[in-house]
Design a protein around this motif. Structure first.
Motif, PDB file in Angstrom:
ATOM      1  N   MET A   1       0.824  -1.192   0.000  1.00 61.06           N
ATOM      2  CA  MET A   1       0.000   0.000   0.000  1.00 61.06           C
ATOM      3  C   MET A   1       0.874   1.263   0.000  1.00 61.06           C
ATOM      4  O   MET A   1       0.546   2.237  -0.668  1.00 61.06           O
ATOM      5  N   ARG A   2       1.968   1.204   0.732  1.00 64.10           N
ATOM      6  CA  ARG A   2       2.885   2.344   0.784  1.00 64.10           C
ATOM      7  C   ARG A   2       3.391   2.693  -0.612  1.00 64.10           C
ATOM      8  O   ARG A   2       3.397   3.855  -1.015  1.00 64.10           O
ATOM      9  N   ALA A   3       3.814   1.688  -1.373  1.00 62.03           N
ATOM     10  CA  ALA A   3       4.321   1.917  -2.730  1.00 62.03           C
ATOM     11  C   ALA A   3       3.231   2.497  -3.625  1.00 62.03           C
ATOM     12  O   ALA A   3       3.492   3.393  -4.439  1.00 62.03           O
ATOM     13  N   VAL A   4       2.018   2.001  -3.484  1.00 64.86           N
ATOM     14  CA  VAL A   4       0.901   2.500  -4.287  1.00 64.86           C
ATOM     15  C   VAL A   4       0.627   3.963  -3.953  1.00 64.86           C
ATOM     16  O   VAL A   4       0.486   4.798  -4.850  1.00 64.86           O
ATOM     17  N   ILE A   5       0.568   4.285  -2.672  1.00 63.05           N
ATOM     18  CA  ILE A   5       0.296   5.667  -2.261  1.00 63.05           C
ATOM     19  C   ILE A   5       1.363   6.611  -2.801  1.00 63.05           C
ATOM     20  O   ILE A   5       1.044   7.679  -3.345  1.00 63.05           O
ATOM     21  N   LEU A   6       2.621   6.225  -2.673  1.00 67.35           N
ATOM     22  CA  LEU A   6       3.702   7.097  -3.167  1.00 67.35           C
ATOM     23  C   LEU A   6       3.621   7.276  -4.679  1.00 67.35           C
ATOM     24  O   LEU A   6       3.810   8.381  -5.189  1.00 67.35           O
ATOM     25  N   ARG A   7       3.315   6.210  -5.408  1.00 66.68           N
ATOM     26  CA  ARG A   7       3.202   6.333  -6.875  1.00 66.68           C
ATOM     27  C   ARG A   7       2.028   7.253  -7.246  1.00 66.68           C
ATOM     28  O   ARG A   7       2.147   8.088  -8.151  1.00 66.68           O
ATOM     29  N   VAL A   8       0.913   7.104  -6.539  1.00 68.02           N
ATOM     30  CA  VAL A   8      -0.243   7.969  -6.804  1.00 68.02           C
ATOM     31  C   VAL A   8       0.127   9.422  -6.542  1.00 68.02           C
ATOM     32  O   VAL A   8      -0.152  10.306  -7.368  1.00 68.02           O
ATOM     33  N   CYS A   9       0.755   9.688  -5.416  1.00 66.52           N
ATOM     34  CA  CYS A   9       1.126  11.070  -5.071  1.00 66.52           C
ATOM     35  C   CYS A   9       2.123  11.662  -6.068  1.00 66.52           C
ATOM     36  O   CYS A   9       2.031  12.847  -6.396  1.00 66.52           O
ATOM     37  N   HIS A  10       3.067  10.868  -6.535  1.00 69.67           N
ATOM     38  CA  HIS A  10       4.034  11.367  -7.524  1.00 69.67           C
ATOM     39  C   HIS A  10       3.385  11.565  -8.890  1.00 69.67           C
ATOM     40  O   HIS A  10       3.820  12.422  -9.666  1.00 69.67           O
ATOM     41  N   SER A  11       2.344  10.784  -9.193  1.00 72.88           N
ATOM     42  CA  SER A  11       1.717  10.832 -10.515  1.00 72.88           C
ATOM     43  C   SER A  11       0.669  11.922 -10.656  1.00 72.88           C
ATOM     44  O   SER A  11       0.325  12.303 -11.762  1.00 72.88           O
ATOM     45  N   CYS A  12       0.128  12.382  -9.547  1.00 70.96           N
ATOM     46  CA  CYS A  12      -0.999  13.318  -9.583  1.00 70.96           C
ATOM     47  C   CYS A  12      -0.620  14.704  -9.108  1.00 70.96           C
ATOM     48  O   CYS A  12       0.126  14.844  -8.145  1.00 70.96           O
TER      49      CYS A  12
ATOM     50  N   PRO B   1      -1.456  17.656  -6.883  1.00 64.79           N
ATOM     51  CA  PRO B   1      -2.215  17.650  -5.627  1.00 64.79           C
ATOM     52  C   PRO B   1      -3.662  18.113  -5.774  1.00 64.79           C
ATOM     53  O   PRO B   1      -4.545  17.655  -5.053  1.00 64.79           O
ATOM     54  N   ALA B   2      -3.928  18.987  -6.748  1.00 71.64           N
ATOM     55  CA  ALA B   2      -5.303  19.450  -6.967  1.00 71.64           C
ATOM     56  C   ALA B   2      -6.202  18.328  -7.480  1.00 71.64           C
ATOM     57  O   ALA B   2      -7.421  18.375  -7.314  1.00 71.64           O
ATOM     58  N   ASP B   3      -5.606  17.311  -8.107  1.00 69.80           N
ATOM     59  CA  ASP B   3      -6.380  16.195  -8.667  1.00 69.80           C
ATOM     60  C   ASP B   3      -6.527  15.022  -7.716  1.00 69.80           C
ATOM     61  O   ASP B   3      -7.075  13.990  -8.090  1.00 69.80           O
TER      62      ASP B   3
ATOM     63  N   ASP C   1      -3.178   3.069 -15.118  1.00 74.37           N
ATOM     64  CA  ASP C   1      -4.481   3.169 -15.789  1.00 74.37           C
ATOM     65  C   ASP C   1      -5.560   3.614 -14.807  1.00 74.37           C
ATOM     66  O   ASP C   1      -6.418   4.439 -15.146  1.00 74.37           O
ATOM     67  N   VAL C   2      -5.535   3.079 -13.597  1.00 74.66           N
ATOM     68  CA  VAL C   2      -6.528   3.447 -12.578  1.00 74.66           C
ATOM     69  C   VAL C   2      -6.338   4.914 -12.175  1.00 74.66           C
ATOM     70  O   VAL C   2      -7.313   5.652 -12.038  1.00 74.66           O
TER      71      VAL C   2
ATOM     72  N   ARG D   1      -7.657  11.806 -13.161  1.00 75.31           N
ATOM     73  CA  ARG D   1      -7.620  12.789 -14.250  1.00 75.31           C
ATOM     74  C   ARG D   1      -8.925  12.879 -15.036  1.00 75.31           C
ATOM     75  O   ARG D   1      -9.229  13.918 -15.598  1.00 75.31           O
ATOM     76  N   ARG D   2      -9.669  11.790 -15.084  1.00 73.81           N
ATOM     77  CA  ARG D   2     -10.893  11.794 -15.889  1.00 73.81           C
ATOM     78  C   ARG D   2     -12.159  11.951 -15.062  1.00 73.81           C
ATOM     79  O   ARG D   2     -13.253  11.956 -15.625  1.00 73.81           O
ATOM     80  N   ASN D   3     -12.026  12.046 -13.750  1.00 66.59           N
ATOM     81  CA  ASN D   3     -13.193  12.167 -12.887  1.00 66.59           C
ATOM     82  C   ASN D   3     -12.959  13.212 -11.808  1.00 66.59           C
ATOM     83  O   ASN D   3     -11.826  13.480 -11.423  1.00 66.59           O
ATOM     84  N   THR D   4     -14.069  13.753 -11.328  1.00 64.17           N
ATOM     85  CA  THR D   4     -14.028  14.594 -10.135  1.00 64.17           C
ATOM     86  C   THR D   4     -14.243  13.670  -8.938  1.00 64.17           C
ATOM     87  O   THR D   4     -14.605  12.498  -9.101  1.00 64.17           O
ATOM     88  N   ALA D   5     -14.057  14.193  -7.746  1.00 66.24           N
ATOM     89  CA  ALA D   5     -14.319  13.394  -6.548  1.00 66.24           C
ATOM     90  C   ALA D   5     -15.783  12.949  -6.535  1.00 66.24           C
ATOM     91  O   ALA D   5     -16.095  11.805  -6.187  1.00 66.24           O
ATOM     92  N   LYS D   6     -16.689  13.816  -6.950  1.00 65.97           N
ATOM     93  CA  LYS D   6     -18.118  13.487  -6.981  1.00 65.97           C
ATOM     94  C   LYS D   6     -18.407  12.409  -8.024  1.00 65.97           C
ATOM     95  O   LYS D   6     -19.106  11.431  -7.738  1.00 65.97           O
TER      96      LYS D   6
END
Length: 194
Positions: A1-12, A14-16, A107-108, A114-119
Motif C-alpha cells: 500500500m505504501r508503494a501504491v500511495i507514493l506512486r499515486v502522489c508522484h503521478s498526480c 495535488p489538486a487532482d 491506468d486506474v 484525471r478523468r473524474n471529479t471526486a463526486k
C-alpha cells in the motif's frame, strides 16, 4: 500500500487528488487485480461508506508515513470545502510493484484522478458490489466481477459470429480447425466490450 500511495502522489497534481480519489484508486486497483488474477495488489479491506468504498488501512498507513517523513498531508480549501492534499516527500520504492501492477495502477490513476471529479468517481463507485453491502460492512473481493458489464456489446456479438463463420468455413473444407486459446478469445471479447 505504501508503494501504491507514493506512486499515486508522484503521478498526480495535488489538486487532482484528495481522500475520496485516493480511496477509489486503492479500491479499483485491488478489485480489478482480483477480478483478473484472483489476487489484490494491496489486500486492503474495503467498507461501504456513503461516498463509496473506503479502505480500513489507509488512514493508519498515511499516519505512519507522515510520522516517518514519507508524505505530507494537509487540509486545504477547495472551492469552499476542506480537501486533503497529499505530497510525497520520498521516492516510490523500486521493485515493490510488478510491471503489470504498475501498468494497472497507472491506468486506474488516469481514470480516477484525471478523468473524474471526486463526486463523479464517488458516484461511479456505487456499483453492484457497493450496493450489495450494508452501510459499514466489508465489500468482499469475490464481488469484483460485478464491476464489469454483464451484457455483451454488439462488437462482442460480431466477434462471436465471425468466429463461428470461420469455424464453419474450416469445417466445410475438411481442413483442421485452428484452435485459439480461451484466454485469447476472452481477451478479444473484453477488448470489444470496452
Amino acid at each position: 500500500m505504501r508503494a501504491v500511495i507514493l506512486r499515486v502522489c508522484h503521478s498526480c497534481d495535488p489538486a487532482d487528488l484528495g481522500a475520496v480519489k485516493l480511496n477509489k484508486v486503492l479500491y479499483f486497483l485491488d478489485m480489478i487485480s482480483y477480478a483478473h488474477h484472483r489476487q489484490a495488489v494491496t489486500g486492503a479491506t474495503y467498507r461501504k461508506r456513503p461516498n463509496g468504498p473506503t479502505s480500513d488501512q489507509l488512514l493508519f498507513m498515511l499516519r505512519d508515513m507522515q510520522e516517518i517523513g514519507e508524505i505530507q498531508v494537509d487540509d486545504v480549501d477547495y472551492h469552499g470545502f476542506i480537501k486533503k492534499n497529499y505530497v510525497a516527500l520520498v521516492s516510490e520504492p523500486v521493485g515493490v510493484l510488478t510491471n503489470e501492477e504498475t501498468t494497472l495502477l497507472d491506468d486506474v490513476i488516469e481514470f480516477v484522478c484525471r478523468r473524474n471529479t471526486a463526486k463523479s468517481i464517488s458516484d461511479y463507485s456505487h456499483k453492484l458490489p457497493w450496493e450489495l453491502a450494508h452501510m459499514g460492512d466489508v465489500i468482499e473481493y469475490h464481488t469484483a466481477m460485478m464491476l464489469f458489464p454483464n451484457e455483451p456489446s454488439p462488437k462482442a456479438f460480431e466477434l462471436a459470429k465471425e468466429g463461428a463463420e470461420e469455424l464453419e468455413a474450416a469445417r466445410s473444407t475438411g481442413n483442421a480447425v485452428a484452435v485459439t486459446s480461451l484466454a485469447d478469445f476472452r481477451s478479444r471479447l473484453l477488448a470489444a466490450a470496452r
